[in-house]
Each structure stands twice: as C-alpha cells, then as structure tokens.
Design a protein around this motif. Structure first.
Motif, short mmCIF file in Angstrom:
data_model
loop_
_atom_site.label_atom_id
_atom_site.label_comp_id
_atom_site.label_asym_id
_atom_site.label_seq_id
_atom_site.Cartn_x
_atom_site.Cartn_y
_atom_site.Cartn_z
N ALA A 85 38.46 47.80 45.22
CA ALA A 85 37.03 47.72 44.83
C ALA A 85 36.66 48.89 43.91
O ALA A 85 35.93 48.72 42.93
CB ALA A 85 36.15 47.75 46.08
N ASN A 86 37.18 50.07 44.19
CA ASN A 86 36.89 51.24 43.34
C ASN A 86 37.60 51.15 42.00
O ASN A 86 37.02 51.42 40.95
CB ASN A 86 37.34 52.53 44.04
N VAL A 87 38.89 50.76 42.04
CA VAL A 87 39.71 50.78 40.82
C VAL A 87 39.29 49.67 39.85
O VAL A 87 39.26 49.87 38.64
CB VAL A 87 41.22 50.67 41.16
N ALA A 88 38.92 48.50 40.40
CA ALA A 88 38.63 47.33 39.54
C ALA A 88 37.27 47.45 38.86
O ALA A 88 36.52 46.48 38.76
CB ALA A 88 38.71 46.06 40.36
N ASN A 89 36.99 48.64 38.36
CA ASN A 89 35.69 48.87 37.70
C ASN A 89 35.78 48.78 36.19
O ASN A 89 34.83 49.09 35.49
CB ASN A 89 35.14 50.23 38.12
N PHE A 90 36.97 48.43 35.68
CA PHE A 90 37.08 48.22 34.22
C PHE A 90 37.95 46.99 33.98
O PHE A 90 38.69 46.53 34.87
CB PHE A 90 37.59 49.48 33.51
N ARG A 91 37.85 46.45 32.76
CA ARG A 91 38.39 45.12 32.46
C ARG A 91 39.89 44.97 32.78
O ARG A 91 40.31 44.01 33.41
CB ARG A 91 38.12 44.80 30.99
N ARG A 92 40.69 45.94 32.32
CA ARG A 92 42.14 45.82 32.48
C ARG A 92 42.51 45.77 33.97
O ARG A 92 43.40 45.00 34.38
CB ARG A 92 42.85 47.00 31.78
N ALA A 93 41.82 46.57 34.76
CA ALA A 93 42.10 46.59 36.21
C ALA A 93 41.75 45.24 36.83
O ALA A 93 42.52 44.70 37.64
CB ALA A 93 41.29 47.70 36.87
N ARG A 94 40.61 44.66 36.44
CA ARG A 94 40.19 43.37 37.00
C ARG A 94 41.21 42.27 36.64
O ARG A 94 41.51 41.40 37.44
CB ARG A 94 38.79 42.99 36.49
N ARG A 95 41.69 42.35 35.39
CA ARG A 95 42.68 41.37 34.93
C ARG A 95 43.98 41.50 35.75
O ARG A 95 44.58 40.50 36.16
CB ARG A 95 42.94 41.57 33.44
N THR A 96 44.41 42.75 36.00
CA THR A 96 45.65 43.00 36.75
C THR A 96 45.54 42.41 38.16
O THR A 96 46.49 41.78 38.66
CB THR A 96 45.93 44.52 36.82
N VAL A 97 44.39 42.63 38.81
CA VAL A 97 44.19 42.08 40.17
C VAL A 97 44.38 40.56 40.14
O VAL A 97 45.08 39.99 40.98
CB VAL A 97 42.78 42.45 40.72
N ARG A 98 43.75 39.91 39.15
CA ARG A 98 43.85 38.44 39.06
C ARG A 98 45.28 37.98 38.80
O ARG A 98 45.79 37.07 39.45
CB ARG A 98 42.92 37.93 37.95
N GLN A 99 45.93 38.65 37.83
CA GLN A 99 47.28 38.23 37.44
C GLN A 99 48.31 38.36 38.56
O GLN A 99 49.32 37.67 38.56
CB GLN A 99 47.72 39.01 36.19
N HIS A 100 48.03 39.23 39.52
CA HIS A 100 48.97 39.40 40.64
C HIS A 100 48.51 38.65 41.91
O HIS A 100 48.92 38.99 43.02
CB HIS A 100 49.20 40.90 40.93
N SER A 145 34.27 40.42 40.26
CA SER A 145 33.43 39.33 39.75
C SER A 145 32.65 39.68 38.49
O SER A 145 31.89 38.87 37.97
CB SER A 145 32.45 38.87 40.84
N LYS A 146 32.85 40.91 37.99
CA LYS A 146 32.18 41.26 36.72
C LYS A 146 32.90 40.61 35.53
O LYS A 146 32.44 40.70 34.40
CB LYS A 146 32.11 42.78 36.57
N SER A 147 34.04 39.95 35.80
CA SER A 147 34.77 39.23 34.75
C SER A 147 34.53 37.73 34.92
O SER A 147 34.61 37.21 36.03
CB SER A 147 36.26 39.53 34.88
N ASN A 148 34.23 37.03 33.81
CA ASN A 148 33.95 35.59 33.88
C ASN A 148 35.14 34.79 34.38
O ASN A 148 34.98 33.82 35.12
CB ASN A 148 33.51 35.05 32.50
N ILE A 149 36.36 35.20 33.97
CA ILE A 149 37.55 34.45 34.41
C ILE A 149 37.73 34.64 35.92
O ILE A 149 38.10 33.71 36.64
CB ILE A 149 38.81 34.91 33.62
N ASN A 150 37.44 35.85 36.40
CA ASN A 150 37.55 36.10 37.84
C ASN A 150 36.52 35.32 38.64
O ASN A 150 36.78 34.88 39.75
CB ASN A 150 37.42 37.60 38.14
N LYS A 151 35.32 35.16 38.06
CA LYS A 151 34.28 34.37 38.74
C LYS A 151 34.82 32.97 39.02
O LYS A 151 34.66 32.42 40.10
CB LYS A 151 33.02 34.28 37.86
N GLU A 152 35.43 32.40 37.99
CA GLU A 152 36.00 31.06 38.11
C GLU A 152 37.13 31.05 39.14
O GLU A 152 37.25 30.12 39.95
CB GLU A 152 36.51 30.62 36.72
#
Length: 570
Positions: A85-100, A145-152
C-alpha cells in the motif's frame, strides 16, 4: 534497527545508504517467517519515504511481497499488504503489482473478513485478525486503484461485491480504505453501474453520519464520483443522503472534507427533486456563504452547485437576497478554468431575472463575461458566450450596452472561426441575441458575419444546427443579407437540417428558411433540394411556431412558382 526512530527521514535514508534495503529485501526471500516479519515491519515504516519506495521497486522488492500474500501466516499477509500500500504510490510500482498477479491476491484478502465484519465477533482475536487482513488488502487496493488498468483488474477479480460487503462493517479502520478504493474506482462508468447493482450508495449515505471526518470525506467523495449518474442522484435522495450533506456544509474547518461534500452536493443538484430538498434544508444560503475565503477546489464545487440551483426562479431570488451575486461576479476575474466554467454558468443563470441582471450590469459583470471570450480555453469561451445570452436578453438597453464594449462585436464574429463545436453553438446563440438590435446587426454584417455563418452550414451537430439556423434567421433582417446567404451557399445545407430528429432544429430551420424564402433565388434552391415535401410534413406539427414558419415558407415558394408560370405563359 527498530530501536531507531524510523519515521525520521535521516534514519530512512541512512538504511538505504548503507545497503540496508538490499539486506531487508533478501530476508523476504528466506523460509524463516520471523525474518520476513522483522524485515517487513521495517520496510513498512520506511516506505513512507518516496525515495525509499522507488529504491524498493528498483531492487525487485514488490514481486517478493506479492508472493508473500499467499503465505498462511496472517501477520505476514498484513505486513506485506500494508507495505505494498505504501510502495504502490507511483505508476511503475502499481504496474509491477498488477503484472505479478498482485491485484487478484489482494482482492482475495478482502474475502477473509467474510461474516466477521459483524460487531458481534469483536471478542474473538482470530476473527479480528481476519478483519485486519481484509483491511490491509483494501489499503493496498486503494493505492493500486489510482491506475485505470488496475481498476479494471480489481473489477475482473470480483472486487466490487467484496468491497460492498465490507462496507457494512462497523470497523472504521476497515471502512476508510474500502470507501477510498470505491471512490477511486467510481470514476469509471462501468464501475458506477456495478456500484448501483451492489446497493453500495445506501451504505455510503449511512457513513456520512459517522463521527470519523476522514470516513465522511471519502463517502462524500465517492458520492461525488457516482452522482455523475442520474439513477445514483435519485438513490442518494431516497436513502436520505441529502440532509447529512447539507448539515456537513456547516463544518468548514476541514477543507478536504468540505471539498468532497460540496462536490457531492453539486452533482446531486443536477436533479431538480434534490434541489427542492436542498432549498428545504437551507443549503443554498449556506453555499452562498462559502463563496468567499475558500480554497479553489471548494469554490469550483460551491459555484457548480449554485449554477445547478439557479435553474429555478425561487433559488435565483434566494441567491440575490443572500447577497450572492456580487461574490459570483467577483469570481469572474480568476484564472482557474473549472471555476470560470462554473461561475459563468451561474452568473448566466442568475441573469435570467431582470432584477439580478441590474446588479450584474452595475458590477460590470457583462464586461467581465465578454472579456472571457478571449480566454484560451474553449470551455471557458463557450460558457461565457452562453452566459452572455440571458444578459443581453434581460439588460435594460441591451443594444447600447453591447456597443459600449470596444471591439466586442468583432471579437464575437471572429469566434465563428473556432474549431470547437460548443464554442460555435454558443457564439451563434450570442449572435442571435446581439442581432435583435438593428444597429448591432449592421455592425456584425460589416464584420463579415454572413460568410462565416454560411461556412458552418455543412454540420451534422444538432446543437450547432439549431443555434446556427436561429442566427441566420435573425441576420436575414438586415440589408441584402438574405441574398448574401444564398450567394454563400447556405440554403441547400439548411434544407437537410429538416431531416434531423431534433424538433428544436426543425423549428429554427423552418424559421430561417422562411426568412430566406423572401428572396426568389433562395426559393429556387429550396425547391431543387426537396424542401417543400419536408416542410409539408411540418405544417401538421403540434408546435405552432414550427407550423407557421413551415407554412409561410411553402407559401413564398408557391407564390414564386405561380409568378414564374404566369410569366412563362403571358
């Protein structure tokens, strides 16, 4: 290491500088649960720092944390989710969480609370831990959820029904990240449909009356996002949400909450029944009181709400009596685009009352609106032009007032060169009002209004068609403008407007064709383009104005045909 104050930036960066992050991340890859817990406890604290967050991602820490979410140990799950929750505060981190595969795993954590959200279960430590797992999962999803792809991805993983179920919880710590995630996701249209289906609005409304200000703020913000939708606006009213919103307007110390509450009121006020309720709860007077000494994010919403309330006569009177017109006019000199769009709409709506218009004129409001036609943002230009229409309509000596603006008429005519459809429609509407004064019509004719209007005739946009036809109709009243419209090929495209499905377009077009049909060459063009058959259908319209214009136009075409026939055989 935990003996140090890990909230201090110097300690956080010192750990990074001596290679501590690599060691902590390596410990996460061991089989020893205690090592992992100790490492995550430190990483959770220091990952509040943006530099540390980026370093954790660079060192490949996130995929390991996502993997830990599968651990049977609940403490580990919680710590990993909170750190994510703390780390996923920027785009690349959010993308990494999703991709894994992290989104799916985090959504699964929400299922831990199941029926344990019932307050009856407070006594059981085991179940409290389950609630904590769900809370940490929601916290991480909120960041992601601040990323549109993650929302989906959250939606596809079945997150909405689980979030809806957690929303019934009595645990406030749990509710904040749950509502926060829903608030982020509600910016997407298909999410709003799912939110309605899961009866989430009811619980958002219920939590507006919570004691927790942060929870109130996020519930109001979620309502603001969802109330873009008509059905949701009705649901908020049906579940009794308007009164708590109106009550929260009186607490002005917490600006974040005030911005969320005024936003929710603005969107709910798009519905007339809601405006009636807001008037009953004296919210309009309170909103007027918030027009001064507030941050811009609050002002945008306050003015937006007043703009919606102003659509009704009683509310325009209330705003005048509360002294609301002066602060509204004062806001016309700002630079915030969203605020200018809302304030021009509100001032324009107020100007439909002659008494209000006198105040607006005295405060130089019309000049300020006119100057906004030079604004670089098309939305501001269009909104200012729409607002000028009721001002010109309701001003005492409108013709003289318009002429008093040096270069004002030329500016309006030149806006017909815009590429933006909304700007064009609003400027055509303004020209219709300006052209009611013969002197001003003569001036805009000299500025080349006829060729510019004619150039716009080949449009498929019904809103533009309506206002363009009205402008052409009005501009026919001067000199040889009727003939000039024919010469600039405006007549044939206008005939095609009669095939539109919009009755407002039919009415405006029939009136324009009636004016144009006073010229013989235009009648020939209309006849050649099949106007008579289309107009005959409209003579039977229940709309009297349309009926009369259509009949008048057919009469002129017929008269010309008879005269031509007579000349042929005489």
């Amino acid at each position: 290491m935990r003996d140090f104050n890990l909230t201090l930036e110097t300690c956080q960066l010192a750990i990074r500088d001596v290679g501590g992050l690599e060691v902590l991340i390596n410990l996460l890859d061991t089989d020893e649960v205690k090592c992992k817990i100790g490492s995550l406890k430190i990483l959770k604290e220091i990952s509040h720092n943006s530099q540390i967050r980026r370093a954790i991602v660079d060192l490949g820490g996130l995929p390991i944390m996502v993997k830990i979410l599968d651990s049977p140990d609940k403490n580990l799950k919680c710590l990993a989710a909170e750190t994510i929750a703390n780390v996923a505060n920027f785009r690349r981190a959010r993308r990494t969480v999703r991709q894994h595969g992290g989104i799916k795993k985090l959504v699964e954590l929400l299922d831990y609370a199941q029926s344990k959200t019932d307050p009856m279960h407070h006594h059981c430590l085991y179940e409290t831990k389950d609630v904590e797992v769900a809370r940490c999962g929601a916290l991480a999803l909120w960041s992601c959820s601040k990323s549109n792809i993650n929302k989906e991805a959250i939606r596809k993983a079945g997150g909405i029904p689980l979030l809806a179920r957690l929303l019934k919880s009595s645990h406030q710590n749990m509710l904040i990240p749950v509502v926060g995630t829903l608030q982020e996701c509600a910016s997407e249209e298909h999410y709003r449909a799912a939110i309605k289906a899961e009866r989430i609005i009811e619980n958002l409304v219920k939590n507006l009356s919570s004691e927790n200000e942060v929870l109130q703020e996020h519930c109001a913000m979620a309502i603001y996002q969802c109330a873009e939708d008509e059905e949701t606006r009705d649901l908020v009213r049906q579940h009794g949400g308007l009164k708590p919103l109106a009550t929260l307007l009186n607490n002005t110390d917490n600006k974040e909450r005030l911005a969320a509450v005024t936003g929710a009121i603005w969107k709910c006020a798009i519905c007339k029944e809601n405006v009636t309720k807001f008037r009953e709860y004296k919210a309009i007077e309170t909103l007027v009181g918030l027009l001064t000494d507030q941050p811009e994010e609050v002002l945008v919403n306050v003015v937006g709400a007043l703009g919606e309330c102003c659509q009704e006569h009683e509310n325009r009177v209330i705003i005048r009596r509360c002294g609301g017109i002066q602060p509204l006019v004062n806001l016309l000199v700002g630079t915030n685009q969203a605020l200018l769009v809302n304030v021009t709409k509100a001032v324009g709506a107020c100007a439909t009352e002659p008494e209000n218009m006198m105040i607006i004129d005295r405060l130089d409001g019309v000049r300020l609106l006119w100057s906004l036609l030079k604004n670089p943002h098309p939305d501001v230009k269009a909104s200012a032009a729409w607002a000028l229409c009721p001002c010109i309509e309701n001003a005492k000596d409108a013709g003289e007032m318009v002429r008093s603006f040096v270069g004002g008429l030329e500016l309006v005519v030149n806006l017909l060169k815009s590429e933006n459809k909304e700007v064009l429609a609003s400027v055509c509407a303004a020209i219709t009002n300006i052209a009611k004064d013969q002197e001003n019509l003569a001036v805009i004719t000299d500025h080349g209004v006829v060729p510019l209007l004619s150039k716009l005739a080949n449009t498929n946009n019904d809103k533009l068609r309506q206002h363009l036809a009205e402008a052409i109709s009005r501009c026919c009243m001067w000199g040889r403008n009727r003939i000039a419209f024919g010469e600039h090929k405006a007549v044939a495209p206008l005939v095609r407007y009669l095939k539109s499905k919009d009755t407002n377009v039919h009415r405006a077009t029939a009136q324009a064709l009636y004016q144009l049909s006073e010229d013989a060459n235009n009648c020939i063009t209309m006849h050649e383009n099949g106007a008579v058959r289309l107009l005959l259908d409209m003579v039977g319209s229940p709309d009297e104005v349309l009926q009369e214009a259509a009949a008048g136009c057919i009469s002129n075409i017929r008269r010309l045909a008879l005269a031509t026939e007579k000349a042929k055989y005489s």
